[in-house]
Every structure is written in C-alpha cells, then in structure tokens.
Design a protein around this motif. Sequence first.
Motif, PDB file in Angstrom:
ATOM      1  N   ALA A 149       0.824  -1.214   0.000  1.00 22.93           N
ATOM      2  CA  ALA A 149       0.000   0.000   0.000  1.00 22.93           C
ATOM      3  C   ALA A 149       0.858   1.264   0.000  1.00 22.93           C
ATOM      4  CB  ALA A 149      -0.922  -0.019   1.217  1.00 22.93           C
ATOM      5  N   PHE A 151       1.357   5.571   0.885  1.00 17.15           N
ATOM      6  CA  PHE A 151       1.165   6.353   2.119  1.00 17.15           C
ATOM      7  C   PHE A 151      -0.126   7.153   2.122  1.00 17.15           C
ATOM      8  CE2 PHE A 151       2.920   9.793  -0.514  1.00 17.15           C
ATOM      9  CZ  PHE A 151       2.130  10.858  -0.103  1.00 17.15           C
ATOM     10  N   ASN A 152      -0.695   7.419   0.941  1.00 13.02           N
ATOM     11  CA  ASN A 152      -1.672   8.506   0.906  1.00 13.02           C
ATOM     12  C   ASN A 152      -3.068   8.134   1.397  1.00 13.02           C
ATOM     13  OD1 ASN A 152      -1.962   7.010  -1.497  1.00 13.02           O
ATOM     14  ND2 ASN A 152      -2.992   8.717  -2.483  1.00 13.02           N
ATOM     15  N   LYS A 175       1.496  -5.209   3.481  1.00 11.12           N
ATOM     16  CA  LYS A 175       2.693  -4.403   3.733  1.00 11.12           C
ATOM     17  C   LYS A 175       2.280  -2.945   3.574  1.00 11.12           C
ATOM     18  CE  LYS A 175       5.621  -2.254   1.967  1.00 11.12           C
ATOM     19  NZ  LYS A 175       5.718  -0.904   2.554  1.00 11.12           N
ATOM     20  N   GLU A 178       5.553   2.430   5.071  1.00  9.32           N
ATOM     21  CA  GLU A 178       6.340   2.656   6.288  1.00  9.32           C
ATOM     22  C   GLU A 178       6.150   4.070   6.832  1.00  9.32           C
ATOM     23  OE1 GLU A 178       7.219   2.323   3.210  1.00  9.32           O
ATOM     24  OE2 GLU A 178       9.186   3.153   2.709  1.00  9.32           O
ATOM     25  N   VAL A 226      -0.494  -0.779  -4.809  1.00  5.77           N
ATOM     26  CA  VAL A 226      -0.845   0.578  -5.213  1.00  5.77           C
ATOM     27  C   VAL A 226       0.330   1.467  -4.851  1.00  5.77           C
ATOM     28  CG1 VAL A 226      -2.433   2.506  -4.837  1.00  5.77           C
ATOM     29  CG2 VAL A 226      -3.324   0.175  -4.815  1.00  5.77           C
ATOM     30  N   GLY A 227       0.802   2.269  -5.791  1.00 10.99           N
ATOM     31  CA  GLY A 227       1.931   3.163  -5.527  1.00 10.99           C
ATOM     32  C   GLY A 227       2.276   3.941  -6.786  1.00 10.99           C
ATOM     33  N   SER A 228       3.491   4.431  -6.849  1.00  7.77           N
ATOM     34  CA  SER A 228       3.917   5.218  -8.006  1.00  7.77           C
ATOM     35  C   SER A 228       4.164   4.277  -9.203  1.00  7.77           C
ATOM     36  CB  SER A 228       5.187   5.988  -7.665  1.00  7.77           C
ATOM     37  OG  SER A 228       6.182   5.080  -7.247  1.00  7.77           O
ATOM     38  N   GLY A 250      -0.667   2.276 -10.459  1.00  9.59           N
ATOM     39  CA  GLY A 250       0.434   3.236 -10.490  1.00  9.59           C
ATOM     40  C   GLY A 250      -0.021   4.666 -10.290  1.00  9.59           C
ATOM     41  N   CYS A 283      -4.507   9.915  -5.508  1.00 11.25           N
ATOM     42  CA  CYS A 283      -4.285   9.380  -6.855  1.00 11.25           C
ATOM     43  C   CYS A 283      -5.375   9.847  -7.802  1.00 11.25           C
ATOM     44  CB  CYS A 283      -4.281   7.862  -6.805  1.00 11.25           C
ATOM     45  SG  CYS A 283      -5.765   7.223  -6.064  1.00 11.25           S
ATOM     46  N   GLU A 384       4.114  13.430 -12.391  1.00  9.41           N
ATOM     47  CA  GLU A 384       3.107  13.497 -11.322  1.00  9.41           C
ATOM     48  C   GLU A 384       3.721  14.316 -10.187  1.00  9.41           C
ATOM     49  OE1 GLU A 384       2.415   9.854  -9.070  1.00  9.41           O
ATOM     50  OE2 GLU A 384       0.323  10.420  -8.841  1.00  9.41           O
ATOM     51  N   PHE A 451     -12.349  -0.314  -9.029  1.00 12.13           N
ATOM     52  CA  PHE A 451     -11.493   0.871  -9.132  1.00 12.13           C
ATOM     53  C   PHE A 451     -10.240   0.542  -9.924  1.00 12.13           C
ATOM     54  CE2 PHE A 451      -8.072   3.629  -8.106  1.00 12.13           C
ATOM     55  CZ  PHE A 451      -8.595   4.848  -7.721  1.00 12.13           C
TER      56      PHE A 451
HETATM   57  P1  NAD Z   1       5.596   4.497  -3.594  1.00 10.33           P
HETATM   58  O1  NAD Z   1       5.599   3.957  -4.963  1.00 10.33           O
HETATM   59  O2  NAD Z   1       6.793   5.250  -3.117  1.00 10.33           O
HETATM   60  O3  NAD Z   1       5.377   3.320  -2.533  1.00 10.33           O
HETATM   61  C1  NAD Z   1       4.300   2.409  -2.642  1.00 10.33           C
HETATM   62  C2  NAD Z   1       4.627   1.164  -1.837  1.00 10.33           C
HETATM   63  O4  NAD Z   1       5.740   0.497  -2.439  1.00 10.33           O
HETATM   64  C3  NAD Z   1       5.020   1.434  -0.399  1.00 10.33           C
HETATM   65  O5  NAD Z   1       4.499   0.415   0.407  1.00 10.33           O
HETATM   66  C4  NAD Z   1       6.545   1.391  -0.425  1.00 10.33           C
HETATM   67  O6  NAD Z   1       7.096   0.933   0.800  1.00 10.33           O
HETATM   68  C5  NAD Z   1       6.841   0.405  -1.523  1.00 10.33           C
HETATM   69  N1  NAD Z   1       8.029   0.749  -2.284  1.00 10.33           N
HETATM   70  C6  NAD Z   1       8.592   1.981  -2.460  1.00 10.33           C
HETATM   71  N2  NAD Z   1       9.667   1.902  -3.252  1.00 10.33           N
HETATM   72  C7  NAD Z   1       9.806   0.607  -3.601  1.00 10.33           C
HETATM   73  C8  NAD Z   1      10.720  -0.094  -4.417  1.00 10.33           C
HETATM   74  N3  NAD Z   1      11.715   0.522  -5.038  1.00 10.33           N
HETATM   75  N4  NAD Z   1      10.565  -1.435  -4.557  1.00 10.33           N
HETATM   76  C9  NAD Z   1       9.567  -2.083  -3.947  1.00 10.33           C
HETATM   77  N5  NAD Z   1       8.661  -1.461  -3.160  1.00 10.33           N
HETATM   78  C10 NAD Z   1       8.766  -0.134  -2.989  1.00 10.33           C
HETATM   79  O7  NAD Z   1       4.273   5.384  -3.459  1.00 10.33           O
HETATM   80  P2  NAD Z   1       3.850   6.349  -2.269  1.00 10.33           P
HETATM   81  O8  NAD Z   1       4.723   7.556  -2.307  1.00 10.33           O
HETATM   82  O9  NAD Z   1       3.688   5.616  -0.999  1.00 10.33           O
HETATM   83  O10 NAD Z   1       2.364   6.746  -2.755  1.00 10.33           O
HETATM   84  C11 NAD Z   1       2.106   7.732  -3.694  1.00 10.33           C
HETATM   85  C12 NAD Z   1       1.975   7.161  -5.087  1.00 10.33           C
HETATM   86  O11 NAD Z   1       0.958   6.178  -5.114  1.00 10.33           O
HETATM   87  C13 NAD Z   1       1.571   8.200  -6.117  1.00 10.33           C
HETATM   88  O12 NAD Z   1       2.286   7.964  -7.305  1.00 10.33           O
HETATM   89  C14 NAD Z   1       0.090   7.937  -6.328  1.00 10.33           C
HETATM   90  O13 NAD Z   1      -0.433   8.339  -7.569  1.00 10.33           O
HETATM   91  C15 NAD Z   1       0.055   6.464  -6.184  1.00 10.33           C
HETATM   92  N6  NAD Z   1      -1.288   6.020  -5.858  1.00 10.33           N
HETATM   93  C16 NAD Z   1      -2.017   5.451  -6.871  1.00 10.33           C
HETATM   94  C17 NAD Z   1      -3.307   5.046  -6.629  1.00 10.33           C
HETATM   95  C18 NAD Z   1      -4.118   4.434  -7.722  1.00 10.33           C
HETATM   96  O14 NAD Z   1      -5.223   4.052  -7.448  1.00 10.33           O
HETATM   97  N7  NAD Z   1      -3.635   4.297  -8.940  1.00 10.33           N
HETATM   98  C19 NAD Z   1      -3.870   5.189  -5.351  1.00 10.33           C
HETATM   99  C20 NAD Z   1      -3.093   5.767  -4.341  1.00 10.33           C
HETATM  100  C21 NAD Z   1      -1.795   6.180  -4.617  1.00 10.33           C
END
Ligand code: NAD
Length: 500
Positions: A149, A151-152, A175, A178, A226-228, A250, A283, A384, A451
Amino acid sequence: MATQTLSLWINGQHTPSSGKRLAPVFNPATGATVRQVPLANQADVDLAVATAKAALPGWRDTTPLRRARILTRYRELMEAHQKDLVRLISEEHGKTLLDAAGSLQRGIEVIEFASGIPHLLKGEHAEDVGRGVDCHSILQPVGICAGIAPFNFPAMVPLWMFPVAIACGNTFILKPSEKVPSTALRMAEIFHEAGLPAGVFNVIPGDKEAVDALLVHPDVAAISSVGSTPVAQHIYETAARHGKRVQALGGAKNHAVVMPDADLAFTVDSLIGAAYGSAGERCMAISTVVAVGEVGERLVAALRDKAASLKVGPGTDDAIEMGPLVTGAHRDRVRGLIDAGVAEGATLVLDGRGLKVKGHENGFYLGPTLFDHVKPDMQIYREEIFGPVLIVLRASGLDEAIALINGNPFANGTAIFTASGAAARRFERDIEVGMVGVNVPIPVPMAFFSFGGWKASLFGDLHMHGPEGVTFYTRTKVITSRWPASGEKKAHGLAMPTLG
Ligand code: NAD
C-alpha cells in the motif's frame, strides 16, 4: 519520554521484527517523530507467509456465510472505532479529520461489499450441456495474497484489498507504507476482535526489502499493489515473472476539461476540492485543468481567488481546509517542481512556497499553488507532482483536449465540466482513461464497482474491489458431470467428445 517502537502483526498478535532496521514515523503537522516502525526483513516475511499458509486450510473451509458474519462484525467495530482511526490517519498522514473520515468511510464500504460474499461466490450452472451431462463452475480462493500500500490512504487503499481477499477464503499479508503504519496495525487488531482467526490477516510494515521478498516468495499466490508508476511496474514484472497473479496500480495525472458552457462557480468549487484536498496527495486528485476556448481567463482568475483563501494548517484543527505534505523530503520535491515550472516559463499565478504556519514552523507545509499557460513539454506537466499544485493548459476545442489527455501516459481518472450532453457523451466514449467524471471531479467508483486506471496507471488486467476484485481473488473451476443410470453403458470412444 522514549519514542514508541511499533511491531509487526503476525498470527493474531503483535510480534517484534527479527531485524534491527527502524524508520521514523512523523507527524507532518509538527515535523516531530511520533514513533518508530520496524522494517520487516526476509525472516519476518518468511514467518508471515508460513503463518498465512498454516491458517489457509481452516479459513478456506470456513463457509462463506460464516466468513461474511465476521466481516459484518468487523464493519460494525470499524464504525465504532471510526473516531480513533480518523485521528491516527490524520496524525501520520497530515490530512484533515473530515477528509480522513471520508476516506475511512469509503474503505469501510468495501467491507460492507465483501459481507455479501456468499452471493458473490455463486458460480454458474447449465443443465444438459450434453445428453445427461451437466456443467457448473465454482470460485475457489487463490491462496496466500499480499497487498502493498502507498502512504496517501492509510486505511482506504488497504481496505480495497484485504476484505475482499479474505472474504473469498484467502489469507492475507499487508505491507503498509512505512510512512503511515499505525492505521493498518490498528485495523488488524480490530479484525481480530471481530473474530477473525489468527494468521488469516497479517501486517508487516517495511520497505523495498519486504516487498521484494513477497514478490518472489514461492508460497505467495497473488499480489495487489498501489503506488507510483515505477514501483508498480517493478512489482508487476517481478511478481509475474515468479508466476503470481498481479494487479499493480500506479501514478496519475488527472485532467479536468472545462468547456466554455460549464457553470463556473460549481466548476471552480469542484476543482478546488479535487486539486487541493488532502494537499493534492490523492491518486484521483485533479492536478491538471484543460481550459477550452474563452473560459480560460475567467476560470484562472476564479481559481486563484478561491485557492488563495484556503486555510492551511494542522489537519486536526476543525477550521483547517488543507494540511501539510507527508514528509519534509516530499515537500522539498514538490517545491523543486514548482521551481522547475517557473524556470521553464509557465505563469505562476499563485505561489505556495513562502507559506509559514504560525506555531507549526517545523511542519511540512506548502501553500496552494496555481500555474497557467503550462505546455505539454514542461516537467510540471510530464511528471506526477502529488502536491497542492494545480496546472492549467489551454485548448481551442474539445478535440484538442481529448487528444492531449489521450497522449498522456497516465490514465487513472479524468473529468469534464460542461452543460452539453453531446460534449459529455463524446468525452465519455473517446477518452482513454479508466475512471471518468461528468461534472464530478473525483469519480472514485463505489465499493460495488471496481477501481482502476488504464495505461501507466495500472499494470495487470483486473481492477480493485467490486466484481473485478472477486475475480482477482478467486480461481474458477469448471466441472462437467454425468451420472449414467445403471446399465447405461455407452461412453465416448477415442474421438474428442462432442457432448451432442
Ligand atoms: P511508492 O511507490 O513510493 O510506494 C508504494 C509502496 O511500495 C510502499 O508500500 C513502499 O514501501 C513500496 N516501495 C517503495 N519503493 C519501492 C521499491 N523501489 N521497490 C519495492 N517497493 C517499494 O508510493 P507512495 O509515495 O507511498 O504513494 C504515492 C503514489 O501512489 C503516487 O504515485 C500515487 O499516484 C500512487 N497512488 C495510486 C493510486 C491508484 O489508485 N492508482 C492510489 C493511491 C496512490
């Protein structure tokens, strides 16, 4: 007073990490470290997976109706603890209490959806697919599922995943980010209190080390993340290479098209909430406006006046409309992107870089920022930003606006503001984006829809929660059966059976 160190949640109890790595968890409103979080290592991941594996047969054999009753009890308890959870979300993330409450509510609605699992797990049945032959399908759990997951949304995004997975009969390892680990740990305690057997739901705060261990673990069957975008792509490729089912959501760059016939006051209100709510760390935030035709000047002037009046400060203060960013490092990155926008020649209409919040000088604040006359080749358009920065581009007509959006690699959400049904219908059909709003700025589907974005906003085939969530967390088995009456001897010979 010593800073509290959190633990992992494994087998229905708080469990210390076997490793030594710790990360600070901040209160972004003050800049203070409020607690420390362990970063799970390989041994912690192995323990969580072994625990989830041991719990799987019993949970899989628990009838869907009994699973549903535990989920119903979980929803009730989550509602009873709503206030504390909202405070925890705001404390570690920085968003306002009202915003945190809304996001928690949207997450709880997924538990409500998952409580209907006996109905959702019904397969199909066809009588007489051949003479005396019937056919039916059943949906079975995939096994051990893991969720990663961002952070947001400390509560809502994990809730998109684990209630559905667990309702389907899987066991789950979450997970969380952090940066905001406490809400996930608290949600695990509450699930346990609701009667979930130990080991079915485990939470391991951590970073890349824990993620990478989950992605290659032979006993993990499915990964939701869900993340970048770069992280989503890494997760998708690595987990798929290791034979897992993956859905990896992403990043985003969500555009709102404003047509000249749009109701200006309504549109401006909608855009301000969608751009600056949660300090732009959503997001589905609208980060980009495409002003069509002559609406540009009026629109930018109204956006500037409204954005400049927003009250920024600690999210726990009821009068505050926008909180801080999640960390000092993230605030500095967003500030750097504003610098880049200025250097590249965009018009800075409102500059949030100088904001100071009295009494909270060490908080991670940045004021609402507005750029006009942004061009597609500028860094503030291509990347972004994920902060309180709204950019405006100009387009001569709807065709140009649609072409601009379809040319962007991100495709999570988008919206059109117009009084024309024809323009809205054209937009709805031709736009290449997963979630679309018509006079709705943040078109996040309700729990009973699914979603997900398109293109660089989602790697994988299935969206989260709703019907596609159930599909993701189940495997279909198709059974063809024949019960010959005694004495009925005729079976197929060596030819491919054609049941006619
Ligand atoms: P992030 O990509 O930095 O981290 C997401 C998760 O991946 C965290 O749990 C983190 O610990 C882990 N992570 C970070 N770097 C990693 C790596 N190199 N290898 C493996 N795991 C890693 O994202 P964030 O800053 O926590 O959240 C913001 C991002 O999430 C924004 O880009 C936002 O658009 C996206 N987001 C997307 C949606 C969606 O529905 N598409 C929803 C919420 C957030």
